[in-house]
Design a protein around this motif. Structure first.
Motif, PDB file in Angstrom:
ATOM      1  N   VAL A  70       0.848  -1.204   0.000  1.00 39.71           N
ATOM      2  CA  VAL A  70       0.000   0.000   0.000  1.00 39.71           C
ATOM      3  C   VAL A  70       0.880   1.250   0.000  1.00 39.71           C
ATOM      4  O   VAL A  70       0.626   2.204  -0.753  1.00 39.71           O
ATOM      5  CB  VAL A  70      -0.972   0.009   1.199  1.00 39.71           C
ATOM      6  CG1 VAL A  70      -1.759   1.312   1.256  1.00 39.71           C
ATOM      7  CG2 VAL A  70      -1.917  -1.187   1.124  1.00 39.71           C
ATOM      8  N   VAL A  71       1.934   1.251   0.800  1.00 36.73           N
ATOM      9  CA  VAL A  71       2.872   2.386   0.822  1.00 36.73           C
ATOM     10  C   VAL A  71       3.510   2.550  -0.552  1.00 36.73           C
ATOM     11  O   VAL A  71       3.612   3.676  -1.069  1.00 36.73           O
ATOM     12  CB  VAL A  71       3.954   2.185   1.916  1.00 36.73           C
ATOM     13  CG1 VAL A  71       5.058   3.216   1.779  1.00 36.73           C
ATOM     14  CG2 VAL A  71       3.317   2.254   3.301  1.00 36.73           C
ATOM     15  N   HIS A  72       3.910   1.453  -1.169  1.00 36.59           N
ATOM     16  CA  HIS A  72       4.516   1.507  -2.506  1.00 36.59           C
ATOM     17  C   HIS A  72       3.541   2.100  -3.530  1.00 36.59           C
ATOM     18  O   HIS A  72       3.932   2.935  -4.359  1.00 36.59           O
ATOM     19  CB  HIS A  72       4.959   0.099  -2.927  1.00 36.59           C
ATOM     20  CG  HIS A  72       5.578   0.056  -4.284  1.00 36.59           C
ATOM     21  ND1 HIS A  72       6.784   0.664  -4.572  1.00 36.59           N
ATOM     22  CD2 HIS A  72       5.150  -0.508  -5.446  1.00 36.59           C
ATOM     23  CE1 HIS A  72       7.065   0.480  -5.854  1.00 36.59           C
ATOM     24  NE2 HIS A  72       6.088  -0.241  -6.401  1.00 36.59           N
ATOM     25  N   VAL A  73       2.284   1.698  -3.481  1.00 34.89           N
ATOM     26  CA  VAL A  73       1.252   2.225  -4.392  1.00 34.89           C
ATOM     27  C   VAL A  73       1.097   3.738  -4.201  1.00 34.89           C
ATOM     28  O   VAL A  73       1.033   4.499  -5.174  1.00 34.89           O
ATOM     29  CB  VAL A  73      -0.093   1.502  -4.168  1.00 34.89           C
ATOM     30  CG1 VAL A  73      -1.252   2.263  -4.802  1.00 34.89           C
ATOM     31  CG2 VAL A  73      -0.029   0.088  -4.714  1.00 34.89           C
ATOM     32  N   LEU A  74       1.045   4.179  -2.957  1.00 40.84           N
ATOM     33  CA  LEU A  74       0.886   5.615  -2.669  1.00 40.84           C
ATOM     34  C   LEU A  74       2.080   6.421  -3.176  1.00 40.84           C
ATOM     35  O   LEU A  74       1.917   7.533  -3.686  1.00 40.84           O
ATOM     36  CB  LEU A  74       0.675   5.831  -1.174  1.00 40.84           C
ATOM     37  CG  LEU A  74      -0.675   5.329  -0.641  1.00 40.84           C
ATOM     38  CD1 LEU A  74      -0.653   5.243   0.874  1.00 40.84           C
ATOM     39  CD2 LEU A  74      -1.805   6.209  -1.126  1.00 40.84           C
ATOM     40  N   GLU A  75       3.261   5.863  -3.048  1.00 43.16           N
ATOM     41  CA  GLU A  75       4.463   6.550  -3.541  1.00 43.16           C
ATOM     42  C   GLU A  75       4.492   6.569  -5.072  1.00 43.16           C
ATOM     43  O   GLU A  75       4.816   7.593  -5.680  1.00 43.16           O
ATOM     44  CB  GLU A  75       5.717   5.860  -3.015  1.00 43.16           C
ATOM     45  CG  GLU A  75       5.918   6.031  -1.525  1.00 43.16           C
ATOM     46  CD  GLU A  75       7.053   5.174  -0.966  1.00 43.16           C
ATOM     47  OE1 GLU A  75       7.505   5.487   0.153  1.00 43.16           O
ATOM     48  OE2 GLU A  75       7.495   4.221  -1.631  1.00 43.16           O
ATOM     49  N   LYS A  76       4.151   5.446  -5.679  1.00 41.21           N
ATOM     50  CA  LYS A  76       4.260   5.302  -7.135  1.00 41.21           C
ATOM     51  C   LYS A  76       3.185   6.086  -7.897  1.00 41.21           C
ATOM     52  O   LYS A  76       3.486   6.786  -8.865  1.00 41.21           O
ATOM     53  CB  LYS A  76       4.174   3.820  -7.512  1.00 41.21           C
ATOM     54  CG  LYS A  76       4.272   3.530  -8.996  1.00 41.21           C
ATOM     55  CD  LYS A  76       4.260   2.025  -9.245  1.00 41.21           C
ATOM     56  CE  LYS A  76       4.308   1.679 -10.704  1.00 41.21           C
ATOM     57  NZ  LYS A  76       5.611   1.897 -11.303  1.00 41.21           N
ATOM     58  N   PHE A  77       1.927   5.996  -7.485  1.00 44.37           N
ATOM     59  CA  PHE A  77       0.825   6.575  -8.255  1.00 44.37           C
ATOM     60  C   PHE A  77       0.334   7.927  -7.741  1.00 44.37           C
ATOM     61  O   PHE A  77      -0.333   8.665  -8.471  1.00 44.37           O
ATOM     62  CB  PHE A  77      -0.354   5.595  -8.324  1.00 44.37           C
ATOM     63  CG  PHE A  77      -0.010   4.333  -9.053  1.00 44.37           C
ATOM     64  CD1 PHE A  77       0.155   4.334 -10.426  1.00 44.37           C
ATOM     65  CD2 PHE A  77       0.183   3.155  -8.361  1.00 44.37           C
ATOM     66  CE1 PHE A  77       0.486   3.177 -11.104  1.00 44.37           C
ATOM     67  CE2 PHE A  77       0.511   1.982  -9.022  1.00 44.37           C
ATOM     68  CZ  PHE A  77       0.665   1.998 -10.406  1.00 44.37           C
ATOM     69  N   PHE A  78       0.646   8.252  -6.491  1.00 45.93           N
ATOM     70  CA  PHE A  78       0.154   9.512  -5.922  1.00 45.93           C
ATOM     71  C   PHE A  78       1.288  10.435  -5.472  1.00 45.93           C
ATOM     72  O   PHE A  78       1.049  11.436  -4.811  1.00 45.93           O
ATOM     73  CB  PHE A  78      -0.796   9.215  -4.757  1.00 45.93           C
ATOM     74  CG  PHE A  78      -2.004   8.428  -5.200  1.00 45.93           C
ATOM     75  CD1 PHE A  78      -3.076   9.056  -5.804  1.00 45.93           C
ATOM     76  CD2 PHE A  78      -2.046   7.052  -5.036  1.00 45.93           C
ATOM     77  CE1 PHE A  78      -4.173   8.341  -6.234  1.00 45.93           C
ATOM     78  CE2 PHE A  78      -3.141   6.317  -5.463  1.00 45.93           C
ATOM     79  CZ  PHE A  78      -4.205   6.968  -6.066  1.00 45.93           C
ATOM     80  N   GLN A  79       2.518  10.097  -5.826  1.00 50.18           N
ATOM     81  CA  GLN A  79       3.702  10.903  -5.546  1.00 50.18           C
ATOM     82  C   GLN A  79       3.797  11.333  -4.079  1.00 50.18           C
ATOM     83  O   GLN A  79       4.170  12.465  -3.759  1.00 50.18           O
ATOM     84  CB  GLN A  79       3.760  12.144  -6.456  1.00 50.18           C
ATOM     85  CG  GLN A  79       4.069  11.850  -7.906  1.00 50.18           C
ATOM     86  CD  GLN A  79       2.930  11.149  -8.634  1.00 50.18           C
ATOM     87  OE1 GLN A  79       1.792  11.577  -8.532  1.00 50.18           O
ATOM     88  NE2 GLN A  79       3.240  10.089  -9.337  1.00 50.18           N
ATOM     89  N   LYS A  80       3.478  10.406  -3.180  1.00 49.57           N
ATOM     90  CA  LYS A  80       3.615  10.672  -1.744  1.00 49.57           C
ATOM     91  C   LYS A  80       5.018  10.278  -1.299  1.00 49.57           C
ATOM     92  O   LYS A  80       5.594   9.313  -1.808  1.00 49.57           O
ATOM     93  CB  LYS A  80       2.583   9.853  -0.941  1.00 49.57           C
ATOM     94  CG  LYS A  80       1.131  10.101  -1.332  1.00 49.57           C
ATOM     95  CD  LYS A  80       0.699  11.499  -0.983  1.00 49.57           C
ATOM     96  CE  LYS A  80      -0.772  11.687  -1.327  1.00 49.57           C
ATOM     97  NZ  LYS A  80      -1.205  13.054  -1.120  1.00 49.57           N
TER      98      LYS A  80
END
Length: 135
Positions: A70-80
């Motif tokens: 989930v953290v990886h998804v947030l970093e990859k697709f939402f530039q968090k």
């Protein structure tokens, strides 16, 4: 009787017996004559553009998707960044859902599709949805 002729951004209205404007009309013709006192110009008013509706992109909690994914998804697709992504992931874990961002319809729809496809590709049941943001 009145004659109405359209010029670039103006509409000229005048009685037919007193028509006189030496300006090129939009259809390329010219109207030349003597100007009478009854000629008036009406300017078109441009309507304002309406702001697009905004949509919230949400990630839903499940019991199978790893927190790191989930953290990886947030970093990859939402530039968090790592800290913001972890904070959102923990909110999802404790409250059942978390907001990833607010976007226009097309962008929100694309983000949801990207996240869902990425999760399926990695065999995770992660759910991502969008809902209209309150104004």
């Amino acid at each position: 009787m009145f004659l109405a002729a359209s010029f670039r951004n103006h509409l000229v209205v005048a009685p037919t017996e007193q028509v006189a404007v030496a300006t090129r009309m939009t259809n390329g013709a010219r109207n030349i004559g003597t100007t009478g006192p009854a000629t008036s110009v009406i300017t078109k008013v441009k309507s304002k553009t309406k702001r697009p509706s905004l949509y919230r992109v949400l990630i839903l909690n499940d019991d199978y998707t790893p927190m790191e994914f989930v953290v990886h998804v947030l970093e990859k697709f939402f530039q968090k960044d790592a800290e913001a992504a972890t904070k959102i992931m923990l909110h999802v874990h404790h409250h059942g859902l978390g907001e990833c961002g607010i976007f226009t319809y097309e962008i929100a729809e694309t983000k949801v599709t990207q996240v869902m496809d990425f999760a399926r590709k990695h065999q995770h049941p992660l759910q991502c949805v969008m809902e209209k943001a309150d104004a």
